[in-house]
Design an enzyme around this catalytic site. Structure first.
Site, PDB file in Angstrom:
ATOM      1  N   ASN A  26       0.803  -1.218   0.000  1.00 20.36           N
ATOM      2  CA  ASN A  26       0.000   0.000   0.000  1.00 20.36           C
ATOM      3  C   ASN A  26       0.839   1.272   0.000  1.00 20.36           C
ATOM      4  O   ASN A  26       0.343   2.348  -0.326  1.00 20.36           O
ATOM      5  CB  ASN A  26      -0.930   0.014   1.213  1.00 20.36           C
ATOM      6  CG  ASN A  26      -0.171  -0.113   2.526  1.00 20.36           C
ATOM      7  OD1 ASN A  26       0.478  -1.130   2.763  1.00 20.36           O
ATOM      8  ND2 ASN A  26      -0.255   0.891   3.366  1.00 20.36           N
ATOM      9  N   CYS A  46      -2.980   4.662   7.750  1.00 23.67           N
ATOM     10  CA  CYS A  46      -3.184   4.087   9.084  1.00 23.67           C
ATOM     11  C   CYS A  46      -2.059   4.433  10.042  1.00 23.67           C
ATOM     12  O   CYS A  46      -2.173   4.232  11.242  1.00 23.67           O
ATOM     13  CB  CYS A  46      -3.319   2.572   8.983  1.00 23.67           C
ATOM     14  SG  CYS A  46      -4.785   2.063   8.067  1.00 23.67           S
TER      15      CYS A  46
END
Length: 387
Positions: free
Chosen positions: A153, A329
């Site tokens: 990611n 995150c």
């Protein structure tokens, strides 16, 4: 009216496609029934919509629709895969993950380690990729599960999950992959791929937040997954809770759109990404491109700009460009990217790193503007740093 910043953070989340929103809206108003209420029309309509969406997800993945378990997103799907398989394993107490996994894999792995399971964290190469031979060497007689993400990611590199899956299958070990970043743009045919479990999330593919799915291969031998919580076993007894019909409908429609437009859209994203890469290479001195440059997501580009702090650059461009320095995150965490550290990136370059995520609604014209914005800001910040 002031123009909004150009959005290039599609790895973090995507704009919900208007077609998806239109499909969802009736299930917030007139079709509001509970999909488990099979004794009246409201429930039957909701149940039919869930079935249609489940079929759309399965069609995108090339799998049996009964293999799809709806979750609240990829975080829950990853947790269900790791905790569910490991806790249900009769003899296996060993889990293998990679050092570049998302925190929704690494954190559950460390939790399992505290519970007494044995965890092996595999190293990655300079591209953030896992070698199938490294997986093969790590598998033991008590290995119950291997989890390696499809695409990273942060840097966008794509792992050879078919080769890794074949390695696991020959050893009789279950293989899970977090495919959150790739499901909408990379072709899947799980009927032919050696993948036992796969996680996905709607909001990374132009669907709503709060809904995702875990694919759990059907057939023999049966994959046993212990649920994270109890309460009715609505989803194949692996997940309980009233189904959020409108979100499931949104996921299904997002999957339908992705399948219909995948080939054309992936090609366009790659062309825009390459335009951005060539433009930055020509205008930003000493820029470094991270991750594999061919085996990568079509809309992802990760760079390091020596002498330029990425946070300072993003602050300088906050009114013109929405981009990130890493995983959404962990953006607020003070520690440097665990992915870049695992890749062996020069420590001085890690605070100078930026992640560009190109998506469905970006244009070539926007990219030309971004090239100018970044190059001008980089020159400005470099001058300030040498004063």
């Amino acid at each position: 009216m002031t123009a909004k910043p150009i959005y290039l953070d599609n790895n973090a989340t995507t704009r919900t496609d208007p077609v998806v929103v239109a499909k969802m809206l009736p299930y917030l108003t007139e079709h509001f029934g509970n999909a488990s209420s099979v004794t009246h029309e409201y429930g039957l309509v909701a149940g039919a919509a869930v079935s249609e969406a489940r079929e759309a997800v399965a069609n995108l993945l090339g799998c049996d629709e009964k293999a799809i378990v709806f979750t609240s997103g990829a975080t829950e799907a990853n947790n269900l895969a790791l905790f569910g398989v490991m806790r249900a394993a009769a003899n296996g107490k060993h889990l293998i993950v990679s050092a570049a996994e998302h925190k929704t894999i690494l954190d559950p792995a460390h939790r399992l380690e505290r519970e007494g399971y044995d965890i092996t964290v595999l190293p990655v190469d300079e591209y953030g990729m896992v070698s199938p031979s490294t997986v093969r060497a790590a598998i033991r007689k008590d290995t119950a599960l291997v989890s390696v993400m499809h695409a990273n990611n942060e840097v966008g590199s794509i792992n050879s999950i078919c080769k890794i899956g074949e390695t696991c299958r020959r050893a009789g070990v279950l293989f899970h992959t977090d495919a959150t970043q790739t499901v909408g743009t990379v072709r899947f045919d799980l009927s032919r791929m050696p993948v036992d479990l796969l996680s996905l999330s709607a909001h990374k593919m132009y669907g709503p937040k709060g809904i995702g799915a875990l694919y759990v291969r059907r057939g023999t031998p049966r994959i046993r997954v212990e649920p994270l919580f109890e309460g009715g076993g609505h989803e194949r007894r692996m997940r309980s809770g009233t189904l959020p019909v409108h979100q499931i409908v949104g996921l299904g429609e997002a999957c339908r759109l992705c399948k219909a437009n995948r080939e054309v859209e992936s090609k366009r994203l790659a062309e825009i990404r390459d335009q951005l890469r060539h433009g930055l290479a020509a205008s930003v001195v000493d820029i470094q491109f991270n991750g594999h440059q061919t085996e990568r997501m079509p809309g992802s580009l990760h760079v390091s700009i020596p002498g330029v702090n990425s946070n300072a650059l993003m602050l300088n461009l906050r009114n013109d460009l929405a981009v990130s320095s890493g995983s959404a995150c962990t953006t607020l965490a003070p520690e440097p990217s665990h992915v870049l550290i695992a890749m062996g990136i020069e420590p001085s370059l890690i605070p100078s790193s930026l992640r560009f995520g190109i998506g469905r609604f970006n244009t070539m014209e926007e990219i030309e503007r971004v090239i100018t914005l970044v190059s001008v800001a980089a020159k400005k910040l470099r001058k300030l740093s040498v004063r």
